[in-house]
Design a protein around this motif. Sequence first.
Motif, PDB file in Angstrom:
ATOM      1  N   PRO A  60       0.800  -1.232   0.000  1.00 43.53           N
ATOM      2  CA  PRO A  60       0.000   0.000   0.000  1.00 43.53           C
ATOM      3  C   PRO A  60       0.830   1.277   0.000  1.00 43.53           C
ATOM      4  CG  PRO A  60      -0.939  -1.591   1.519  1.00 43.53           C
ATOM      5  CD  PRO A  60       0.366  -2.156   1.056  1.00 43.53           C
ATOM      6  N   VAL A  61       1.984   1.270   0.693  1.00 46.45           N
ATOM      7  CA  VAL A  61       2.821   2.471   0.715  1.00 46.45           C
ATOM      8  C   VAL A  61       3.374   2.762  -0.681  1.00 46.45           C
ATOM      9  CG1 VAL A  61       4.936   3.493   1.625  1.00 46.45           C
ATOM     10  CG2 VAL A  61       3.419   2.220   3.146  1.00 46.45           C
ATOM     11  N   ALA A  62       3.825   1.712  -1.374  1.00 45.63           N
ATOM     12  CA  ALA A  62       4.327   1.893  -2.736  1.00 45.63           C
ATOM     13  C   ALA A  62       3.220   2.384  -3.661  1.00 45.63           C
ATOM     14  CB  ALA A  62       4.914   0.583  -3.253  1.00 45.63           C
ATOM     15  N   VAL A  63       2.016   1.842  -3.470  1.00 52.58           N
ATOM     16  CA  VAL A  63       0.869   2.284  -4.273  1.00 52.58           C
ATOM     17  C   VAL A  63       0.575   3.757  -4.000  1.00 52.58           C
ATOM     18  CG1 VAL A  63      -1.622   2.024  -4.588  1.00 52.58           C
ATOM     19  CG2 VAL A  63      -0.163   0.002  -4.484  1.00 52.58           C
ATOM     20  N   GLY A  64       0.608   4.153  -2.736  1.00 48.13           N
ATOM     21  CA  GLY A  64       0.357   5.548  -2.385  1.00 48.13           C
ATOM     22  C   GLY A  64       1.380   6.484  -2.995  1.00 48.13           C
ATOM     23  N   MET A  65       2.653   6.115  -2.947  1.00 47.81           N
ATOM     24  CA  MET A  65       3.702   6.958  -3.521  1.00 47.81           C
ATOM     25  C   MET A  65       3.565   7.051  -5.038  1.00 47.81           C
ATOM     26  SD  MET A  65       5.301   8.055  -0.930  1.00 47.81           S
ATOM     27  CE  MET A  65       6.648   8.865  -1.765  1.00 47.81           C
TER      28      MET A  65
END
Length: 313
Positions: A136-141
Amino acid sequence: MTTTSHPSYLAPKRRRGSGLTTWADRHIKWLFTAPAIVFVALLIIFPIAYTVFLSFTDSASSVTRPFKFVGFENYATWLTDFERFWPAVSRTAYFTITALVIELVLGLAIALLLRKTFRGQSIVRVFILLPLVATPVAVGMMWLLIFEPSIGFANVLMKSLGLPAQLWLSGTDSALNTIVFIDVWQWTPMVILILLAGLSTLPEEPDEAARVDGANAWQRFRHITLPLLMPTLGAAAILRSIDAMKTFDIIYATKGRTGGSNNEAETLNMLAYNESFGNSQYGSAAALLMLFLMFIIIILTALTILRSKGHRA
């Protein structure tokens, strides 16, 4: 008539501890699983119990700082906070309901399409499930870069189509809806996966009988497929609603720990994180988390009741 007696040393001897051995044989499954059950129970019970304990104190600044019990003061403070708490509740509810409805509708539509056999079906399924692979963090970035107002691809595309550029994640009014879109993009594949599994278990006879009787595709879906799929839809709704309510990483990656400069994307999770790690108010944050847990339990209970009623109907 004579009886033959055997020497005492030839008589079968009763093993010592046979009663204990028999009891162990009868309860062997519990003896093997007991350590794991106790470990998991402690792993769940202790954090919750400690959070409940902290929620009744004024613990702040440091966990080693002396604190005193304040009863329900933390709870009363939050329940009467109409500047941060209740707006965060409404944002959490809006985010959860909007994302859940869109994901269920899109997931069901795509699952029905993927149910049919066509050329390249396996490749299409792989591409649809790709968002689940990324964290999710990679998706958010990634989406933070795409929705960047000045050089982001989203506004470049908008301008090429003759449409006005948007603020997306930077806008006070558009940030939460943009995060809903990101959540839908990442987690709709999970709903598709659940519903595809449910569709594969449905009996074919009712659909074939309705087809013979002249029912069209919509009538077969509405009166046969959808009612039979309701238990699976209910399970998907429960799983996704719980996940959506406690969404943290995507919001943190795109809006920071305060949910934006005007707290426009601050949900209950973000508010609790900021109160604890930003303001070091551990007692207050613990009370907020307990209120959040109560909300989750109430909503989960309501969804379970609705699912059971739908299943009986």
